[in-house]
Design a protein around this motif. Sequence first.
Motif, PDB file in Angstrom:
ATOM      1  N   ARG A 163       0.849  -1.193   0.000  1.00 48.84           N
ATOM      2  CA  ARG A 163       0.000   0.000   0.000  1.00 48.84           C
ATOM      3  C   ARG A 163       0.882   1.240   0.000  1.00 48.84           C
ATOM      4  O   ARG A 163       1.983   1.220   0.569  1.00 48.84           O
ATOM      5  CB  ARG A 163      -0.918   0.021   1.218  1.00 48.84           C
ATOM      6  N   MET A 164       0.369   2.294  -0.630  1.00 50.75           N
ATOM      7  CA  MET A 164       1.039   3.596  -0.548  1.00 50.75           C
ATOM      8  C   MET A 164       0.020   4.615  -0.050  1.00 50.75           C
ATOM      9  O   MET A 164      -1.180   4.457  -0.283  1.00 50.75           O
ATOM     10  CB  MET A 164       1.611   3.994  -1.905  1.00 50.75           C
ATOM     11  N   SER A 165       0.518   5.623   0.637  1.00 52.96           N
ATOM     12  CA  SER A 165      -0.406   6.658   1.093  1.00 52.96           C
ATOM     13  C   SER A 165       0.296   7.999   1.086  1.00 52.96           C
ATOM     14  O   SER A 165       1.529   8.076   1.163  1.00 52.96           O
ATOM     15  CB  SER A 165      -0.920   6.351   2.506  1.00 52.96           C
ATOM     16  N   PRO A 213       4.121  -7.530 -13.139  1.00 51.63           N
ATOM     17  CA  PRO A 213       4.223  -7.524 -11.669  1.00 51.63           C
ATOM     18  C   PRO A 213       3.049  -6.825 -11.013  1.00 51.63           C
ATOM     19  O   PRO A 213       2.354  -6.025 -11.636  1.00 51.63           O
ATOM     20  CB  PRO A 213       5.522  -6.740 -11.412  1.00 51.63           C
ATOM     21  N   LYS A 214       2.868  -7.146  -9.720  1.00 51.05           N
ATOM     22  CA  LYS A 214       1.823  -6.459  -8.953  1.00 51.05           C
ATOM     23  C   LYS A 214       2.240  -5.020  -8.724  1.00 51.05           C
ATOM     24  O   LYS A 214       3.437  -4.741  -8.558  1.00 51.05           O
ATOM     25  CB  LYS A 214       1.658  -7.127  -7.594  1.00 51.05           C
ATOM     26  N   PHE A 215       1.266  -4.145  -8.667  1.00 54.15           N
ATOM     27  CA  PHE A 215       1.584  -2.745  -8.433  1.00 54.15           C
ATOM     28  C   PHE A 215       0.642  -2.203  -7.353  1.00 54.15           C
ATOM     29  O   PHE A 215      -0.566  -2.152  -7.550  1.00 54.15           O
ATOM     30  CB  PHE A 215       1.430  -1.953  -9.741  1.00 54.15           C
ATOM     31  N   VAL A 216       1.178  -1.838  -6.218  1.00 53.48           N
ATOM     32  CA  VAL A 216       0.403  -1.342  -5.071  1.00 53.48           C
ATOM     33  C   VAL A 216      -0.889  -2.164  -4.903  1.00 53.48           C
ATOM     34  O   VAL A 216      -1.996  -1.621  -4.977  1.00 53.48           O
ATOM     35  CB  VAL A 216       0.065   0.159  -5.203  1.00 53.48           C
ATOM     36  N   PRO A 217      -0.750  -3.491  -4.643  1.00 49.19           N
ATOM     37  CA  PRO A 217      -1.950  -4.343  -4.627  1.00 49.19           C
ATOM     38  C   PRO A 217      -3.001  -3.970  -3.580  1.00 49.19           C
ATOM     39  O   PRO A 217      -4.175  -4.273  -3.754  1.00 49.19           O
ATOM     40  CB  PRO A 217      -1.386  -5.739  -4.359  1.00 49.19           C
ATOM     41  N   ALA A 218      -2.594  -3.321  -2.493  1.00 48.33           N
ATOM     42  CA  ALA A 218      -3.594  -2.930  -1.479  1.00 48.33           C
ATOM     43  C   ALA A 218      -4.049  -1.490  -1.671  1.00 48.33           C
ATOM     44  O   ALA A 218      -4.724  -0.923  -0.797  1.00 48.33           O
ATOM     45  CB  ALA A 218      -3.028  -3.141  -0.082  1.00 48.33           C
ATOM     46  N   GLY A 219      -3.689  -0.874  -2.791  1.00 48.36           N
ATOM     47  CA  GLY A 219      -4.210   0.452  -3.130  1.00 48.36           C
ATOM     48  C   GLY A 219      -3.626   1.591  -2.300  1.00 48.36           C
ATOM     49  O   GLY A 219      -2.644   1.421  -1.582  1.00 48.36           O
ATOM     50  N   GLN A 220      -4.291   2.739  -2.432  1.00 45.67           N
ATOM     51  CA  GLN A 220      -3.788   3.957  -1.782  1.00 45.67           C
ATOM     52  C   GLN A 220      -4.742   4.438  -0.681  1.00 45.67           C
ATOM     53  O   GLN A 220      -5.935   4.178  -0.722  1.00 45.67           O
ATOM     54  CB  GLN A 220      -3.712   5.086  -2.784  1.00 45.67           C
ATOM     55  N   SER A 221      -4.184   5.192   0.251  1.00 44.68           N
ATOM     56  CA  SER A 221      -5.020   5.811   1.280  1.00 44.68           C
ATOM     57  C   SER A 221      -4.491   7.214   1.582  1.00 44.68           C
ATOM     58  O   SER A 221      -3.418   7.597   1.113  1.00 44.68           O
ATOM     59  CB  SER A 221      -5.024   4.955   2.549  1.00 44.68           C
ATOM     60  N   THR A 222      -5.264   7.943   2.358  1.00 48.87           N
ATOM     61  CA  THR A 222      -4.801   9.262   2.780  1.00 48.87           C
ATOM     62  C   THR A 222      -5.290   9.543   4.198  1.00 48.87           C
ATOM     63  O   THR A 222      -6.103   8.785   4.735  1.00 48.87           O
ATOM     64  CB  THR A 222      -5.279  10.372   1.808  1.00 48.87           C
ATOM     65  N   GLN A 223      -4.800  10.609   4.768  1.00 50.54           N
ATOM     66  CA  GLN A 223      -5.194  10.988   6.129  1.00 50.54           C
ATOM     67  C   GLN A 223      -5.452  12.487   6.196  1.00 50.54           C
ATOM     68  O   GLN A 223      -4.752  13.275   5.565  1.00 50.54           O
ATOM     69  CB  GLN A 223      -4.069  10.636   7.097  1.00 50.54           C
TER      70      GLN A 223
END
Length: 418
Positions: A163-165, A213-223
Amino acid sequence: MSERIREKLQILADAAKYDVSCSSSGSNRKNTNKGLGDASSSGICHTYTEDGRCVSLLKILLTNHCIFDCAFCVSRKSNDVKRAAFTVDEVVELTMSFYRRNYIEGLFLSSGIFKNADYTMERLVRIAKKLRLENNFNGYIHLKTIPGASQELLTEAGLYADRMSINLEMPTESGLKLLAPDKSHDDVKKPLGFIKDSIIALKDEKKLIRSTPKFVPAGQSTQMVIGATPETDMEIMYSANEYYKNYDLKRVYYSGYIPISYDTRMPVIGSQPPLLRENRLYQTDWLMRFYGFDVQEILNEKNPHLDVDIDPKLSWALRNMESFPIDINTADYQMILRVPGIGVGSAKKIVMARKFGRLRSDQLRQMGIAYNRARYFIRCADSIFQLNEPDGFVVKQRILAESNSKYLKIPQNQLTLF
Ligand code: SF4
């Protein structure tokens, strides 16, 4: 572990605690090549997963040095705090040794900004890459996107992170300008848009070429930080809604501001973090994502703030008493979902069970619905005929009288969050 590493860990884990955007789900990275660990589809979080399990992850900053001076942030350059920075190898070693000892199930890595965005992002990417390629680490990795980092680095990060955020920080541009004049929401929108497009592109490519390849498989989030600036709940949730829609975010996190500095623009040190408000915002978020509510139904010019006494679903229902009571034996699924006291699981059970006969109140209770709350809004096979339906005000008072919400008991007296 050496004294210096221990000290760094103390400083950089402490500085990372203000970021709550590390709950995660949806990654199903498998343990390949006889590597170490795996990230199950139920996800990893430093406190609780969505299914309620408490799991742990190493949550640290690479450094708390920062060239910026955002007033709400403990790592801002003008703050007189102890500074530290890990090397790439130190973070890799810590992650591996903690994982081997079963202390953690993954890594959440954020950072202050060293010299510039690329300089910092390049180090975050090197850590993730080293863990994956040299140490065969298949556990969960959540990386922070550093605003302003190059697309090449973001692409590389996406290949190794689950995941990226990237944090919006303040819910509105005006709030951000007030406390962090050097920053802009555009700095967040660009990388969010780039990662979103890359996820879609690689997914499409994978349909044609299996080895993609997989790319950020758990998706993105923010705060978003809540309560440091004077946004209404409506402004906060409209902003969240925009980001969910435009950037396909997995989650928006709402982090009640904990006063950390003497600054006349923000709540004074010692004020309680707005935990109840944070909870109501999460409930609204839930209604938007899982209950089919449009944000304007819950918050609008007439109702710019969420009710603190009662949850947003009940509040909506009380404002729309003309839509109730509904007949539980004939109403459609979407309308059943809107009944206070009925969750997604119970609504599904009701729709299934009523195929076999008209449902009574005792059966509804057995299905797990909060009948004492739902009864004002539904009719079932054994409901008593009522000439006059109670109005919203009366229902609210009755429900409040029966309520044992933990928040009602300690509305102004919360302990600190950390
Ligand atoms: S850029 Fe990030 S780490 Fe640096 S002061 Fe601002 S919020 Fe804090």
